[in-house]
Design a protein around this motif. Sequence first.
Motif, PDB file in Angstrom:
ATOM      1  N   ILE A  99       0.849  -1.182   0.000  1.00  0.00           N
ATOM      2  CA  ILE A  99       0.000   0.000   0.000  1.00  0.00           C
ATOM      3  C   ILE A  99       0.886   1.234   0.000  1.00  0.00           C
ATOM      4  O   ILE A  99       1.680   1.433   0.927  1.00  0.00           O
ATOM      5  N   ALA A 100       0.741   2.056  -1.017  1.00  0.00           N
ATOM      6  CA  ALA A 100       1.465   3.338  -1.051  1.00  0.00           C
ATOM      7  C   ALA A 100       0.608   4.385  -0.364  1.00  0.00           C
ATOM      8  O   ALA A 100      -0.577   4.532  -0.685  1.00  0.00           O
ATOM      9  N   VAL A 101       1.195   5.085   0.597  1.00  0.00           N
ATOM     10  CA  VAL A 101       0.433   6.089   1.346  1.00  0.00           C
ATOM     11  C   VAL A 101       1.245   7.367   1.495  1.00  0.00           C
ATOM     12  O   VAL A 101       2.486   7.353   1.477  1.00  0.00           O
ATOM     13  N   ALA A 102       0.523   8.484   1.673  1.00  0.00           N
ATOM     14  CA  ALA A 102       1.175   9.751   2.014  1.00  0.00           C
ATOM     15  C   ALA A 102       1.727   9.629   3.427  1.00  0.00           C
ATOM     16  O   ALA A 102       1.213   8.853   4.238  1.00  0.00           O
ATOM     17  N   ASP A 103       2.760  10.409   3.722  1.00  0.00           N
ATOM     18  CA  ASP A 103       3.390  10.325   5.045  1.00  0.00           C
ATOM     19  C   ASP A 103       2.363  10.458   6.164  1.00  0.00           C
ATOM     20  O   ASP A 103       2.439   9.758   7.165  1.00  0.00           O
ATOM     21  N   GLY A 104       1.396  11.342   5.966  1.00  0.00           N
ATOM     22  CA  GLY A 104       0.406  11.596   7.009  1.00  0.00           C
ATOM     23  C   GLY A 104      -0.583  10.467   7.233  1.00  0.00           C
ATOM     24  O   GLY A 104      -1.349  10.491   8.207  1.00  0.00           O
ATOM     25  N   ASP A 105      -0.572   9.484   6.363  1.00  0.00           N
ATOM     26  CA  ASP A 105      -1.531   8.387   6.481  1.00  0.00           C
ATOM     27  C   ASP A 105      -0.911   7.079   6.973  1.00  0.00           C
ATOM     28  O   ASP A 105      -1.591   6.057   7.089  1.00  0.00           O
ATOM     29  N   VAL A 106       0.383   7.118   7.233  1.00  0.00           N
ATOM     30  CA  VAL A 106       1.077   5.883   7.602  1.00  0.00           C
ATOM     31  C   VAL A 106       0.542   5.307   8.913  1.00  0.00           C
ATOM     32  O   VAL A 106       0.249   4.113   9.003  1.00  0.00           O
ATOM     33  N   GLU A 107       0.412   6.170   9.906  1.00  0.00           N
ATOM     34  CA  GLU A 107       0.012   5.668  11.222  1.00  0.00           C
ATOM     35  C   GLU A 107      -1.382   5.045  11.192  1.00  0.00           C
ATOM     36  O   GLU A 107      -1.624   4.012  11.805  1.00  0.00           O
ATOM     37  N   SER A 108      -2.306   5.687  10.483  1.00  0.00           N
ATOM     38  CA  SER A 108      -3.662   5.126  10.436  1.00  0.00           C
ATOM     39  C   SER A 108      -3.676   3.807   9.659  1.00  0.00           C
ATOM     40  O   SER A 108      -4.446   2.898   9.980  1.00  0.00           O
ATOM     41  N   ALA A 109      -2.816   3.685   8.658  1.00  0.00           N
ATOM     42  CA  ALA A 109      -2.743   2.423   7.918  1.00  0.00           C
ATOM     43  C   ALA A 109      -2.197   1.313   8.813  1.00  0.00           C
ATOM     44  O   ALA A 109      -2.729   0.193   8.834  1.00  0.00           O
ATOM     45  N   ILE A 110      -1.164   1.630   9.574  1.00  0.00           N
ATOM     46  CA  ILE A 110      -0.592   0.640  10.488  1.00  0.00           C
ATOM     47  C   ILE A 110      -1.640   0.206  11.509  1.00  0.00           C
ATOM     48  O   ILE A 110      -1.799  -0.990  11.797  1.00  0.00           O
ATOM     49  N   GLU A 111      -2.369   1.186  12.025  1.00  0.00           N
ATOM     50  CA  GLU A 111      -3.391   0.890  13.028  1.00  0.00           C
ATOM     51  C   GLU A 111      -4.494   0.005  12.439  1.00  0.00           C
ATOM     52  O   GLU A 111      -4.926  -0.977  13.059  1.00  0.00           O
ATOM     53  N   ALA A 112      -4.935   0.339  11.231  1.00  0.00           N
ATOM     54  CA  ALA A 112      -6.000  -0.442  10.598  1.00  0.00           C
ATOM     55  C   ALA A 112      -5.563  -1.889  10.398  1.00  0.00           C
ATOM     56  O   ALA A 112      -6.333  -2.830  10.624  1.00  0.00           O
ATOM     57  N   ILE A 113      -4.320  -2.065   9.984  1.00  0.00           N
ATOM     58  CA  ILE A 113      -3.824  -3.426   9.735  1.00  0.00           C
ATOM     59  C   ILE A 113      -3.647  -4.183  11.047  1.00  0.00           C
ATOM     60  O   ILE A 113      -4.097  -5.329  11.183  1.00  0.00           O
ATOM     61  N   THR A 114      -2.998  -3.550  12.015  1.00  0.00           N
ATOM     62  CA  THR A 114      -2.738  -4.267  13.268  1.00  0.00           C
ATOM     63  C   THR A 114      -4.040  -4.611  13.984  1.00  0.00           C
ATOM     64  O   THR A 114      -4.183  -5.705  14.526  1.00  0.00           O
ATOM     65  N   ASN A 115      -4.988  -3.698  13.962  1.00  0.00           N
ATOM     66  CA  ASN A 115      -6.259  -3.974  14.645  1.00  0.00           C
ATOM     67  C   ASN A 115      -7.017  -5.141  14.027  1.00  0.00           C
ATOM     68  O   ASN A 115      -7.677  -5.902  14.725  1.00  0.00           O
ATOM     69  N   THR A 116      -6.932  -5.273  12.716  1.00  0.00           N
ATOM     70  CA  THR A 116      -7.760  -6.281  12.058  1.00  0.00           C
ATOM     71  C   THR A 116      -7.025  -7.594  11.792  1.00  0.00           C
ATOM     72  O   THR A 116      -7.658  -8.644  11.728  1.00  0.00           O
ATOM     73  N   ALA A 117      -5.702  -7.541  11.647  1.00  0.00           N
ATOM     74  CA  ALA A 117      -4.961  -8.765  11.318  1.00  0.00           C
ATOM     75  C   ALA A 117      -4.541  -9.526  12.570  1.00  0.00           C
ATOM     76  O   ALA A 117      -3.991 -10.619  12.480  1.00  0.00           O
ATOM     77  N   ASN A 118      -4.816  -8.952  13.732  1.00  0.00           N
ATOM     78  CA  ASN A 118      -4.363  -9.561  14.984  1.00  0.00           C
ATOM     79  C   ASN A 118      -5.359 -10.610  15.473  1.00  0.00           C
ATOM     80  O   ASN A 118      -6.483 -10.292  15.841  1.00  0.00           O
ATOM     81  N   SER A 119      -4.908 -11.873  15.463  1.00  0.00           N
ATOM     82  CA  SER A 119      -5.748 -12.934  16.025  1.00  0.00           C
ATOM     83  C   SER A 119      -5.244 -13.306  17.415  1.00  0.00           C
ATOM     84  O   SER A 119      -5.843 -14.124  18.100  1.00  0.00           O
ATOM     85  N   GLY A 120      -4.112 -12.728  17.790  1.00  0.00           N
ATOM     86  CA  GLY A 120      -3.518 -13.029  19.091  1.00  0.00           C
ATOM     87  C   GLY A 120      -2.697 -14.296  19.088  1.00  0.00           C
ATOM     88  O   GLY A 120      -2.160 -14.700  20.112  1.00  0.00           O
ATOM     89  N   LYS A 121      -2.591 -14.910  17.928  1.00  0.00           N
ATOM     90  CA  LYS A 121      -1.839 -16.165  17.854  1.00  0.00           C
ATOM     91  C   LYS A 121      -0.559 -15.942  17.049  1.00  0.00           C
ATOM     92  O   LYS A 121      -0.456 -14.959  16.310  1.00  0.00           O
ATOM     93  N   ILE A 122       0.346 -16.886  17.170  1.00  0.00           N
ATOM     94  CA  ILE A 122       1.589 -16.755  16.414  1.00  0.00           C
ATOM     95  C   ILE A 122       1.280 -16.747  14.930  1.00  0.00           C
ATOM     96  O   ILE A 122       0.281 -17.305  14.482  1.00  0.00           O
TER      97      ILE A 122
END
Length: 112
Positions: free
Chosen positions: A63-86
């Motif tokens: 995903i190519a993002v503007a500098d100002g959108d990096v944090e929200s992209a990271i947050e969106a991915i970590t929040n949704t891709a996290n199953s809590g398992k390895i």
Amino acid sequence: MKLVTAVIKPFKLDDVRAALSQIGVQGITVTEVKGFGRQKGHTELYRGAEYVVDFLPKVKLEIAVADGDVESAIEAITNTANSGKIGDGKIFISDLEQVIRIRTGETGEDAI
Ligand SMILES: Nc1ncnc2c1ncn2[C@@H]1O[C@H](COP(=O)(O)OP(=O)(O)OP(=O)(O)O)[C@@H](O)[C@H]1O
Ligand SMILES: [Mg+2]
């Protein structure tokens, strides 16, 4: 601009895509990949050479993002891709020098 590369579990793809759309991400490239992290890098000897076995199927998002959108992209991915398992995956952030929108000739953030 930054290139956000995320390796996630395939079954999380729909949720992650929806979360990224929600925050206004304009495009995503998806590739089916195989990989291993800390637990799955078993090695074995085969004809004298060491081979890595147990590659697991993963999905890679770019995903190519503007500098100002990096944090929200990271947050969106970590929040949704996290199953809590390895094996939930990783996010890699790299500098992105240029983007060119082929149809219009726009460049930089306008092209994202
Ligand atoms: N250092 C790395 N470099 C490149 N790709 C990696 C790296 N670490 C993990 N990956 C990719 O991410 C996928 C998922 O990694 P994984 O989540 O298992 O990492 P981990 O460090 O073992 O964390 P966990 O302990 O949560 O499993 C791997 O299958 C691989 O494709
Ligand atoms: Mg792992």
